[in-house]
Design a protein around this motif. Structure first.
Motif: not given
Lengths: 340, 340
Positions: A245-258
């Protein structure tokens, strides 16, 4: 002559007039000048809420918030609360957590309206698609849903809605990642019970992959519980099991930071060796290292539209509406080109 | 027999009983078992809030929050709101911004109590030291202040208080930095009008420097407005003007994150070339890169104590109290030893 008349004559919403009256910096100069001119022309003297309240009975607007921790909702709430006070109402706030309900959000809403004797309700988040119409027969007050899915089958006899096109937003986000050269694109949703926005966003993600003939891999679809900790754990598991996997799209910024923390802990430099895309456009993303690329929701406008629409509905000046607002990609530093 | 009786018989607060009833994970096993035993012995059947409310008039507890953006307060608020609902009251929330008030926070509180017909109030933040006692003569409801300074001259005839020792916390934080070898230690406060916690924290900072015979440099004391953006700007200016500074102690985690971005933008690696210490213990600090070393306030306990105390006060079972809780240093990765 009241704040609503001034709003009408100025061609703006009541929340804008309120911001001008409260000397809030966040109003365009021309708008401010226009409102002040109308106020002057009409010799309007703003009431303070104390006087409004003393001359009336208590009037309550309920705000029902799904989820215990959601800074995107916190930011909207402050705008909503200010707007509710400015029009002489009192806000009754209630948070609820779906895990403890078995998904029966309609009942929560009905009890809330009946118990708190509300004149109107705004719901932030939630899934009201399964509501049985007859349960709502006694309810006569206006309801505005926001931050719910734009295509949810809701009955506009019962509800108004202010939202974004979640599927389109996720489609465009995924397309952006594909055009950056990525093929192994994972998505992190909220939770399985979230039939609201998660469903629509994952559909947008799939549509983009499909359009570019990239196979959909169900192992790349994971849950992050809309909070730091579960997102961290979930990302760690995902990236260990599927290191391609080269990229993760998190559907909230808080999850992206985690998830970003998991990437660092696994030895990746975010924005260089691995990419990360958020959703919401929270202020914190700007100060995160590396600054978070994200899909911005127009939270401020959503909040203001909710109040303006609810006032119209309470005063029976408008029928229920379905307002769809635009999202915007904010390119910062956390997404890089795929270097195959 | 009600939830308060169960709390009393179990020797715990109502919020703990409520968490047991709601099957909240965050209760120690022995406490849970004890509460469940008392419930069983008493044949207690929990009321739901709907029934309580239908049989009574609406009972309101007001929550007055200082500042528009403060995630530490947002986290406390959710606990307070749940607690208020659990005891059959409705929460009336009001945020206010001191900049628009000329510091007259006492008047805000008085209007709030009178307008909203409250049975009790909890104030998060704020400075009520200048309140004129006679203005409060008509007020007969209990008031609990939290997250205000522990040494503020307040009248316990008028108020209860749940807080930390701000001076001691800042003294210990600064001492920790000195013992790590730092001498050029800057501090970032909230704003100049904040006579509450900023004053006490800067005094603790000065006391530690003085004890170690480190000269106090007033250029090292800056304001960060309790938000990302002003903290970023302020830190950038500070570190450009005084490049000898080796550590910044920000009195909120949000300001620390804003300042950390300024450090990165100036080319420093936080936690290696420059140190950063926060205050609050927000969850986000754990997921920040590098993980933020901070002084944790017991926000959850503060919130629970507020509710428990207010219930006692409303029922006239307790006199006003001044509860002081402990803070705790959480060592993570953003503070390093000074390498001179």
């Amino acid at each position: 002559m009241n704040i609503k008349d001034i709003a009408k004559l100025s061609g703006v919403g009541v929340s804008t007039v309120s911001r001008v009256l409260n000397n809030h910096p966040d109003v365009k100069k021309e708008t401010r000048d226009k409102v002040l001119e109308v106020i002057k022309e009409c010799n309007y003297v703003p009431n303070n809420s104390a006087r409004i309240l003393k001359s009336n009975n208590m009037k309550h607007i309920g705000v029902l918030v799904k989820g215990i921790f959601n800074p995107f909702f916190s930011e909207m709430l402050k705008i909503i609360e200010t707007g509710i006070n400015d029009i002489g109402y009192t806000m009754i706030l209630h948070h609820y957590d779906t895990n403890s309900l078995g998904g029966n959000e309609g009942e929560v809403l009905i009890s809330f309206i009946k118990e708190k004797r509300l004149q109107g309700v705004i719901c932030l988040g939630g899934n009201f698609s399964k509501i049985e119409e007859e349960r709502f027969e006694e309810i006569e007050i206006p309801i505005v849903l926001t931050s719910v899915d734009s295509h949810m089958k809701i009955n506009t006899k019962l509800f108004s809605r202010v939202c974004i096109d979640n599927k389109k937003a996720a489609y465009e986000a995924t397309k952006y990642l594909i055009e950056k050269g990525h093929e192994h694109i994972a998505i992190m949703l909220g939770d399985e019970f979230d039939a609201g926005v998660s469903n629509r966003r994952v559909m947008g993600y799939m549509e983009a992959l499909d359009e570019y003939h990239i196979p959909i891999n169900k192992d790349y679809i994971v849950m992050g519980g809309y909070d730091f900790e579960p997102a961290y754990e979930s990302a760690k598991k995902l990236l260990t099991a599927s290191p391609e996997i080269t990229v993760l799209f998190a559907i909230s910024d808080i999850m992206a930071i985690g998830a970003g923390k998991a990437m660092s802990d696994l030895g990746f430099t975010v924005g260089k060796e691995i990419s990360l895309l958020g959703f919401d456009g929270l202020n914190i993303g700007k100060y995160y290292t590396p600054a978070l690329t994200t899909i911005e929701q127009p939270g401020k406008q959503m909040a203001e539209d909710c109040i303006d629409l609810l006032v119209q509905l309470i005063e029976e000046k408008e029928a229920n509406q379905n307002i769809i607002l635009e999202t915007r990609l904010i390119e910062r530093k956390s997404v890089c080109n795929f270097k195959g």
